[in-house]
Enzyme design. Sequence first.
Site, PDB file in Angstrom:
ATOM      1  N   ARG A  66       0.692  -1.368  -0.055  1.00 56.61           N
ATOM      2  CA  ARG A  66      -0.048   0.046   0.025  1.00 56.61           C
ATOM      3  C   ARG A  66       0.844   1.445   0.163  1.00 56.61           C
ATOM      4  O   ARG A  66       0.425   2.275  -0.486  1.00 56.61           O
ATOM      5  CB  ARG A  66      -1.014  -0.174   1.355  1.00 56.61           C
ATOM      6  CG  ARG A  66      -1.875   1.037   1.264  1.00 56.61           C
ATOM      7  CD  ARG A  66      -3.020   0.752   2.201  1.00 56.61           C
ATOM      8  NE  ARG A  66      -4.152   1.706   2.250  1.00 56.61           N
ATOM      9  CZ  ARG A  66      -4.185   2.685   3.167  1.00 56.61           C
ATOM     10  NH1 ARG A  66      -3.392   2.664   4.167  1.00 56.61           N
ATOM     11  NH2 ARG A  66      -5.060   3.606   3.220  1.00 56.61           N
ATOM     12  N   HIS A  70       0.562   4.388  -2.618  1.00 62.27           N
ATOM     13  CA  HIS A  70       0.086   5.595  -2.357  1.00 62.27           C
ATOM     14  C   HIS A  70       1.262   6.587  -2.606  1.00 62.27           C
ATOM     15  O   HIS A  70       1.055   7.792  -2.926  1.00 62.27           O
ATOM     16  CB  HIS A  70      -0.187   5.842  -0.695  1.00 62.27           C
ATOM     17  CG  HIS A  70      -1.472   5.386  -0.596  1.00 62.27           C
ATOM     18  ND1 HIS A  70      -2.295   6.093   0.516  1.00 62.27           N
ATOM     19  CD2 HIS A  70      -2.385   4.459  -0.956  1.00 62.27           C
ATOM     20  CE1 HIS A  70      -3.445   5.771   0.494  1.00 62.27           C
ATOM     21  NE2 HIS A  70      -3.516   4.369  -0.326  1.00 62.27           N
ATOM     22  N   ASN A  95      -3.436   8.989   4.151  1.00 64.04           N
ATOM     23  CA  ASN A  95      -2.348   8.220   4.666  1.00 64.04           C
ATOM     24  C   ASN A  95      -2.086   8.466   6.296  1.00 64.04           C
ATOM     25  O   ASN A  95      -1.669   7.586   6.950  1.00 64.04           O
ATOM     26  CB  ASN A  95      -1.427   9.062   4.245  1.00 64.04           C
ATOM     27  CG  ASN A  95      -0.897   8.830   2.646  1.00 64.04           C
ATOM     28  OD1 ASN A  95      -1.382   7.940   2.119  1.00 64.04           O
ATOM     29  ND2 ASN A  95      -0.578   9.772   1.832  1.00 64.04           N
ATOM     30  N   HIS A 194      -6.050  -6.228  -2.074  1.00 59.15           N
ATOM     31  CA  HIS A 194      -6.874  -6.343  -0.962  1.00 59.15           C
ATOM     32  C   HIS A 194      -7.306  -7.828  -0.590  1.00 59.15           C
ATOM     33  O   HIS A 194      -7.861  -8.252   0.239  1.00 59.15           O
ATOM     34  CB  HIS A 194      -8.282  -5.657  -1.086  1.00 59.15           C
ATOM     35  CG  HIS A 194      -8.014  -4.138  -0.754  1.00 59.15           C
ATOM     36  ND1 HIS A 194      -9.118  -3.372  -1.213  1.00 59.15           N
ATOM     37  CD2 HIS A 194      -7.089  -3.250  -0.782  1.00 59.15           C
ATOM     38  CE1 HIS A 194      -8.500  -2.102  -1.020  1.00 59.15           C
ATOM     39  NE2 HIS A 194      -7.143  -2.063  -0.673  1.00 59.15           N
TER      40      HIS A 194
END
Length: 329
Positions: A66, A70, A95, A194
């Site tokens: 992740r 990001h 975040n 996910h």
Amino acid sequence: MEPLRDHGASCLPMMIMVLLCLGGAACGQLSDDFYDDSCPKLESIVQARVAAAMKAELRMGASLLRLHFHDCFVNGCDGSILLDGAESEKLAAPNLNSVRGYEVIDAIKADLEKACPGLVSCADVVALAAKYGVLLSGGPDYDVLLGRRDGLVANQTLANNNLPSPFDNITVIIQRFKDVGLNTTDVVILSGAHTIGRSRCVLFSGRLANFSAANSVDPTMDPALASSLQQLCRGGDGNQTAALDAGSADAFDNHYFKNLLAKKGLLSSDQGLVSSPDGAAATRALVQAYSYNSQRFLCDFSDAMVRMGNIAPLTGSAGQIRKKCSAVN
């Protein structure tokens, strides 16, 4: 420690793409052998640190994946998410108290500064850490294209405005991917990340309000799952966590897609790939395909990670190689 390799079936489409990237300008100046001579122990160093972090906390693999995502969606894959300061992307709403793994990146960077000082960028460390987070979770191996340089500025505003949100509908998410050069297929494939990891109640409890077996505010969620999640989240501060992939939380596989077809997606943005009236027709068929064919998902995921890792990298003389990931030199 020798880098771990997956000796299973190869992913020919991904391999072809890597060759195309290496043979033209499509992937800038990145290559899969960028550090072979200058820092030959690079991947072993990264793997060892990620393995240790995941031994202490298995979900760290998902967190590192992740972190890479990001980073790449804001200013490109330039390590800007690691910078501290008033404009730090760490402090952006998507975040803050959510993205994790910074200390793992710092530990890897410290090891590399001893082994090959001033050579490996923090942006490349993030990309490699994500690769090993996937691989050590049972996911596919893939060749990370390297040679990124580090950005000089963070962009908190862009992080607030451009990162896909678990509250976004599918049309918005597809557009956010399009804005960075990715397509609808990439939305589905990368959402498959996910298959590992967890999410806080604050990000999905809106789907559970006033739930009863007969009357759910979100009819796209399986009633039994909604009931168990309501019990988990009731009376808490929103920071309790649930597995993003119920039933296969720590294994990198295609079970996530099976969940969506059974109305067991945790986040509305996940379930929307199948159930949302706005754009789901463009994504539902892919979800069905990946639910039937695990190998296709793993191969396509490898391919998509190469594409995502090539979002606007800094190369050549642009940016710098930071000595410390949280600050410019």
